[in-house]
Design a protein around this motif. Structure first.
Motif, PDB file in Angstrom:
ATOM      1  N   CYS A 318       0.836  -1.211   0.000  1.00 26.87           N
ATOM      2  CA  CYS A 318       0.000   0.000   0.000  1.00 26.87           C
ATOM      3  C   CYS A 318       0.866   1.255   0.000  1.00 26.87           C
ATOM      4  N   GLN A 319       1.897   1.221   0.834  1.00 22.52           N
ATOM      5  CA  GLN A 319       2.695   2.436   1.005  1.00 22.52           C
ATOM      6  C   GLN A 319       3.525   2.783  -0.222  1.00 22.52           C
ATOM      7  N   ARG A 320       3.710   1.811  -1.082  1.00 17.30           N
ATOM      8  CA  ARG A 320       4.500   2.162  -2.282  1.00 17.30           C
ATOM      9  C   ARG A 320       3.653   2.132  -3.567  1.00 17.30           C
ATOM     10  N   MET A 321       2.343   2.227  -3.404  1.00 16.37           N
ATOM     11  CA  MET A 321       1.497   2.288  -4.603  1.00 16.37           C
ATOM     12  C   MET A 321       1.685   3.638  -5.279  1.00 16.37           C
ATOM     13  N   PRO A 322       2.047   3.623  -6.564  1.00 21.76           N
ATOM     14  CA  PRO A 322       2.295   4.901  -7.229  1.00 21.76           C
ATOM     15  C   PRO A 322       1.003   5.656  -7.550  1.00 21.76           C
ATOM     16  N   VAL A 323       1.116   6.979  -7.557  1.00 25.27           N
ATOM     17  CA  VAL A 323      -0.002   7.801  -8.042  1.00 25.27           C
ATOM     18  C   VAL A 323      -0.046   7.629  -9.560  1.00 25.27           C
ATOM     19  N   PRO A 324      -1.224   7.354 -10.111  1.00 30.28           N
ATOM     20  CA  PRO A 324      -1.272   7.172 -11.566  1.00 30.28           C
ATOM     21  C   PRO A 324      -0.931   8.474 -12.284  1.00 30.28           C
ATOM     22  N   SER A 325      -0.411   8.349 -13.484  1.00 30.31           N
ATOM     23  CA  SER A 325      -0.080   9.549 -14.244  1.00 30.31           C
ATOM     24  C   SER A 325      -1.358  10.173 -14.789  1.00 30.31           C
ATOM     25  N   ALA A 326      -1.278  11.470 -15.056  1.00 28.88           N
ATOM     26  CA  ALA A 326      -2.478  12.224 -15.429  1.00 28.88           C
ATOM     27  C   ALA A 326      -3.126  11.679 -16.702  1.00 28.88           C
TER      28      ALA A 326
ATOM     29  N   PRO B 321     -12.410  10.568 -12.417  1.00 25.60           N
ATOM     30  CA  PRO B 321     -11.287   9.621 -12.288  1.00 25.60           C
ATOM     31  C   PRO B 321     -11.130   9.110 -10.859  1.00 25.60           C
ATOM     32  N   PRO B 322     -10.256   8.101 -10.667  1.00 23.84           N
ATOM     33  CA  PRO B 322      -9.896   7.704  -9.298  1.00 23.84           C
ATOM     34  C   PRO B 322      -9.397   8.935  -8.532  1.00 23.84           C
ATOM     35  N   SER B 323      -9.655   8.947  -7.226  1.00 25.92           N
ATOM     36  CA  SER B 323      -9.499  10.202  -6.476  1.00 25.92           C
ATOM     37  C   SER B 323      -8.071  10.733  -6.443  1.00 25.92           C
ATOM     38  N   LYS B 324      -7.082   9.866  -6.664  1.00 23.97           N
ATOM     39  CA  LYS B 324      -5.698  10.373  -6.682  1.00 23.97           C
ATOM     40  C   LYS B 324      -5.466  11.294  -7.879  1.00 23.97           C
ATOM     41  N   LEU B 325      -6.397  11.266  -8.825  1.00 21.33           N
ATOM     42  CA  LEU B 325      -6.266  12.136 -10.001  1.00 21.33           C
ATOM     43  C   LEU B 325      -7.249  13.301  -9.983  1.00 21.33           C
ATOM     44  N   GLU B 326      -8.015  13.431  -8.900  1.00 20.42           N
ATOM     45  CA  GLU B 326      -9.061  14.455  -8.965  1.00 20.42           C
ATOM     46  C   GLU B 326      -8.491  15.872  -8.903  1.00 20.42           C
ATOM     47  N   GLU B 327      -7.313  16.029  -8.315  1.00 21.61           N
ATOM     48  CA  GLU B 327      -6.716  17.374  -8.338  1.00 21.61           C
ATOM     49  C   GLU B 327      -6.407  17.798  -9.767  1.00 21.61           C
ATOM     50  N   GLU B 328      -6.072  16.820 -10.611  1.00 23.65           N
ATOM     51  CA  GLU B 328      -5.845  17.119 -12.020  1.00 23.65           C
ATOM     52  C   GLU B 328      -7.170  17.355 -12.737  1.00 23.65           C
ATOM     53  N   TYR B 329      -8.178  16.567 -12.355  1.00 22.57           N
ATOM     54  CA  TYR B 329      -9.469  16.652 -13.056  1.00 22.57           C
ATOM     55  C   TYR B 329     -10.195  17.963 -12.761  1.00 22.57           C
ATOM     56  N   LEU B 330     -10.208  18.337 -11.499  1.00 20.29           N
ATOM     57  CA  LEU B 330     -10.997  19.506 -11.094  1.00 20.29           C
ATOM     58  C   LEU B 330     -10.287  20.791 -11.498  1.00 20.29           C
ATOM     59  N   PRO B 331     -11.021  21.744 -12.083  1.00 25.12           N
ATOM     60  CA  PRO B 331     -10.397  23.021 -12.395  1.00 25.12           C
ATOM     61  C   PRO B 331      -9.949  23.696 -11.094  1.00 25.12           C
ATOM     62  N   ASP B 332      -8.675  23.988 -10.995  1.00 25.13           N
ATOM     63  CA  ASP B 332      -8.173  24.644  -9.785  1.00 25.13           C
ATOM     64  C   ASP B 332      -7.837  26.100 -10.109  1.00 25.13           C
TER      65      ASP B 332
END
Lengths: 362, 346
Positions: A318-326, B321-332
């Motif tokens: 879990c701790q090393r799961m990467p953030v997906p690319s944009a 998108p999955p929430s780790k990408l929502e900062e990219e998705y949402l207009p900031d």
């Protein structure tokens, strides 16, 4: 329907008895201990900020392992979002569940290869999808004569007590019945739909609903892994031989919160939890294994060690799961791609690259 | 989800105590106070939804209301959104004023049929003999790190449907007044609440006179360019305007649309005639959206005043998108300013 009492005593049932070998029962015990440990570790990871949210399985291990182990590899499962135990039985590693709750993906396993559909969060949607899949199994000749052959198949769909109020679930009952679909409707009645008790959903026991739709319904002690296994095996056989659908109500209890965002102390009494602790799904199997001398202290210690290792592996993963690319955000929106979406992606990636060039913080 | 504001039990909110000092309340608390005031004023106002009674709702917006008004006025309903709206329609026919809570934006779709087929059309089909004074409250938008179906912005579907009114509040003062105005309306209102802003605080003067429900408001005056926005994007846009003033010396006008159907675009037209430039900001995907509608109307009304095409800054035309990408998705803030730069660079 019960085959193993909360005290760990074997009881017989005229229709649903089961022959179980020591090896098989030890396996079911190990399954339950490991999925509970994975659940508790994931819950802790949420508390430590590693997951955005976690949906606890605690208390429902027997229902899920019994149902999951009754399935054959060719059978198809449609889960809701709490089926971590069924996922385990389908060969999905607990690490593969984390992405949904950490927010790195919407489900990382291959639903076709594992025959385990993606978790469905909108309540009850998956029941109709499961019926359609089961209709296809029937249309493809996978049931009826020769159902003992290796290519016989059926479908199990998992949902909760709250879901039985949804239109989709009731429509699924109608469709399943009308098309004789080989589908087992596996309802885990864990007594609570977030804060709402069973009486907010139904006047009658849920398994009795089945008769109104024209197929059998049965309530099983969902904290009894043997009973759940036996009943689900029977139901799957019914489906494979062309007598589906079947509704199973696994009577169990959500021992923890609805999710880590929920606070059950606002709506239910601690006494209720204490009463259900006495019906723990794992303790009764342990007591029976002891009594039969099918397992000794060394065995239980070995399972414990294995669960410690699983927890450590989960934590580290879990701790090393990467953030997906944009650019992941823009992929697979359409099966055949989309020039409009691709253009948005390119424009956004160009925009992002400005910050990289200037070293600026967004 | 998280606690919204558990500080105290709600106080009476009927304005009967003008002597009390205005106090700071959150959007969540303001909605709670507004619902309470509406329920005290009219015994036909009833609340319906999942977990809204004993639990007070997953965001605690209805906290304490079942305790004070009883189970017949605050209904913990079966888990069935089509049921919530469909039954609300029947109750409305019977003379009640139901206020439905849909727990999360992404759960409104089981009720979509009832909303667009019945709720929106009964007044028309009955030629005015059946009124539909139903409010559907929807916590909407992203930014809370949630799983799927908990971060969506479905407002355009409803604005697209004739017969429905659609509004979005952005601050505690509007939340308090707009919910009461929506409940008083004889028309069905989709009431969108910016869930990631539930904790935002402002002073709430219970004795003030509210502006009409279906009106947009200029929140910040400026001459360089106009930004039109609503719901959770209002705070982002106000911050962007402050930043643009400090960093670039730009003087941006910010308009909170508040009402999405009908749109109240007169203040936008007036503004664009002065600034010549418009950016429309929204979390929802841009395709066939509220933002598109505004762009079309403004170019028609203000064609000779425009110095640049209307720029939309929105969520992308993808699933949330999955929430780790929502900062990219949402207009900031940066993307809003980038859109302003695009407009100014034309």
């Amino acid at each position: 329907m019960q085959l193993l009492t909360p005290e760990g005593e074997r009881v017989a049932h005229p229709h649903f008895d089961i022959d179980i070998t020591p090896d098989e029962l030890r396996g079911l015990y190990r399954d339950m201990v490991l999925v509970r440990r994975a659940d508790r570790e994931s819950n802790a990871l949420q508390r430590q900020g590693q997951l955005g949210i976690w949906v606890p399985l605690l208390g429902q291990e027997a229902a899920q392992i019994g149902a999951g182990r009754a399935m054959r590899p060719r059978d198809m499962a449609f889960p809701s979002y709490r089926e971590h135990g069924v996922a385990w039985c389908r060969g999905i590693d607990p690490t593969e569940l984390l992405g949904i709750f950490r927010g790195t993906d919407h489900g990382s396993w291959d639903p076709m290869a594992t025959r385990f559909h993606p978790y469905t969060i909108v309540i009850g949607n998956q029941c109709l999808n499961a019926v359609g899949y089961a209709m296809g199994q029937r249309f493809d000749g996978r049931i009826g004569d020769g159902h003992d052959s290796a290519d016989a198949e059926a479908t199990v769909v998992f949902f909760g007590d709250g879901a039985t109020s949804q239109g989709d679930v009731n429509e699924a009952f109608v469709w399943g019945a009308v098309y004789d679909a080989p589908v087992v409707f596996f309802c885990q009645n864990n007594q609570w739909a977030i804060s709402e008790p069973m009486e907010r959903q139904s006047r009658i026991p849920l398994y009795q609903r089945a008769s109104g739709y024209g197929f059998p319904g049965i309530r099983v002690d969902g904290n009894d892994v043997l009973a759940t296994l036996a009943v689900t095996r029977w139901a799957l056989e019914e489906c494979r031989s062309g007598n589906g659908p079947v509704l199973i109500e696994a009577f169990t209890y959500r021992m923890d919160a609805h999710t880590t965002s929920d606070d059950p102390s606002r709506y239910r009494l601690a006494d209720e939890l204490e009463a259900w602790k006495l019906k723990d799904p794992i303790e009764r199997v342990k007591a029976y294994l002891h009594r039969q001398q099918w397992a000794d202290g060394d065995y239980f210690a070995e399972v414990e060690r294995e669960s410690d290792a699983l927890a450590a592996r989960l934590r580290e993963y879990c701790q090393r799961m990467p953030v997906p690319s944009a650019d992941r955000m823009f992929s697979e929106v359409y099966a055949n791609g989309s020039s409009a979406v691709s253009a948005q992606r390119d424009e956004f990636l160009t925009y992002l690259s400005q910050f990289e060039q200037t070293g600026g913080e967004r | 989800m998280t606690e919204v504001d558990a500080r105290s039990r709600p106080r009476p909110a009927d304005g009967s105590d003008p002597g009390q000092a205005p106090s700071k309340v959150t959007i969540g608390k303001a909605l709670n106070l507004g619902l309470r005031a509406a329920m005290e004023r009219d015994p036909k106002v009833i609340l319906m939804g999942e977990d809204i009674g004993r639990l007070g709702g997953v965001f605690r917006i209805t906290d304490g209301l079942q305790k004070d008004f009883g189970e017949q006025r605050v209904l913990d309903t079966p888990l069935a959104e089509s049921g919530i709206v469909g039954a609300a329609i029947g109750l409305a026919i019977r003379g009640y004023r139901p206020v439905c809570e849909i727990q999360f934006d992404g759960f409104i779709f089981p009720a979509f049929d009832q909303i667009v087929s019945q709720l929106a059309k009964l007044n028309y089909r009955s030629q005015g003999r059946i009124r539909m004074p139903v409010v559907i409250r929807v916590p909407f938008g992203g930014g809370i790190g949630a799983v799927e179906h908990h971060s969506e912005s479905p407002e355009s579907y409803f604005a697209h449907t004739a017969g429905l009114k659609v509004v979005a509040c952005s601050n505690p003062v509007d939340a308090y007044w707009m919910i009461q105005q929506a409940i008083e309306s004889d028309e069905p209102v989709l009431f969108f609440e910016p869930k990631r802003r539930y904790h935002e605080k402002a002073e709430l003067d219970l004795t003030a006179t509210p502006v009409p429900l279906h009106s947009s408001r200029v929140l910040r005056r400026g001459g360089t360019a106009t930004i039109a926005c609503y719901g959770p994007m209002v705070k982002t846009c106000l911050e962007a305007a402050e930043s643009a003033a400090e960093q670039e010396g730009h003087d941006l006008e910010v308009i909170d649309l508040r009402t999405l159907s009908p749109l109240d675009l007169e203040p936008v037209h007036e503004s664009v005639r002065r600034t010549g430039r418009l950016v429309v900001a929204s979390e929802a995907p841009g395709e066939s959206s509220i933002a598109s509608e505004i762009a079309a109307r403004v170019q028609q009304e203000c064609f000779y005043s425009l110095e640049a095409p209307v720029v939309r800054v929105t969520g992308f035309d993808t699933p949330y998108p999955p929430s780790k990408l929502e900062e990219e998705y949402l207009p900031d803030l940066d993307r809003v300013l980038h859109a302003v730069e695009q407009s100014l660079g034309w």
